[in-house]
Enzyme design. Structure first.
Site, PDB file in Angstrom:
ATOM      1  CB  CYS A 116      41.734  52.986 -32.883  1.00  0.00           C
ATOM      2  SG  CYS A 116      41.908  51.206 -33.160  1.00  0.00           S
ATOM      3  CB  THR A 117      43.928  57.988 -32.819  1.00  0.00           C
ATOM      4  OG1 THR A 117      44.210  57.374 -31.554  1.00  0.00           O
ATOM      5  CG2 THR A 117      43.860  59.502 -32.645  1.00  0.00           C
TER       6      THR A 117
END
Length: 219
Positions: A116-117
């Protein structure tokens, strides 16, 4: 002198045995009669079967029709209310009204995790060209405002993160996992409610899809 013959008597049959005397019952009290024994229940018969048959069957979960590219959605109430990471309540309809030409929602499973980062940073690094023609970009997850604010500030994101803990909007755009969870993907809708993109994808794949759409809209 002639001999006189005597006739022998025929043998008599033995006397029949006397019948056994019946047990006398007390006067005024009739003799007890044996009650028929109830038929034995089958061992494999389950008492719960009758109760289960009588109980109503559980209601089936309502089926939701997945949105498709080219479909024009009714924006009133679509996806319910959500919050920005700053705690402001909003809706997809309101976000579209505030946008120049449409809204990009990219979904991610959990804030501050590696995949997600990577995804939010790819959208961050392509933010200027993706929004040049009026598209508004938002990250969307089931995380809390606090978790998404921390995520946004740490990665220095130029766009808001939307919080959908009940997954109402995530489900409406077809990116909810069953029974719970968020599927990584991207959803793009224009000002009139026409769906331009609606698909799952990898962190890089979601960004590339929006890039391709921007190029297509320019052409």
């Amino acid at each position: 002198m002639p001999v006189e013959l005597r006739k022998r008597k025929a043998p008599q049959p033995p006397p029949a045995p006397a019948p056994a005397a019946k047990k006398a019952t007390k006067p005024g009290r009739p003799a007890k009669s044996k009650k028929p024994e109830p038929a034995a229940k089958k061992e494999d018969e389950k008492p719960a079967a009758a109760a289960a048959a009588a109980s109503p069957a559980p209601a089936a979960a309502p089926s939701s029709k997945k949105v498709a590219v080219g479909q024009v959605i009714d924006l009133d109430g679509f996806g319910g209310e959500i919050q920005t990471n700053d705690g402001e309540t909003t809706t997809l309809k309101k976000l579209l009204e505030e946008s120049g030409s449409g809204v990009v929602l990219f979904t991610y499973p959990k804030a501050s995790t590696p995949g997600c980062t990577n995804q939010v940073c790819l959208f961050r690094d392509s933010y200027a060209p993706l929004t040049a023609d009026g598209l508004a970009i938002y990250g969307l997850s089931a995380d809390s405002p606090k978790a998404n604010t921390t995520f946004k500030e740490k990665q220095k994101l130029p766009y808001p993160l939307l919080c959908d803990p009940q997954a109402t909007l995530i489900a409406a755009i077809g990116l909810k996992k069953q029974p719970k969870g968020t599927q990584r993907g991207v959803f793009v809708v224009d000002k009139k409610g026409k769906v331009l993109v609606a698909q799952p994808g990898s962190p890089a794949g979601t960004v590339d899809k929006v890039k391709a759409l921007v190029e297509e809209l320019k052409g």
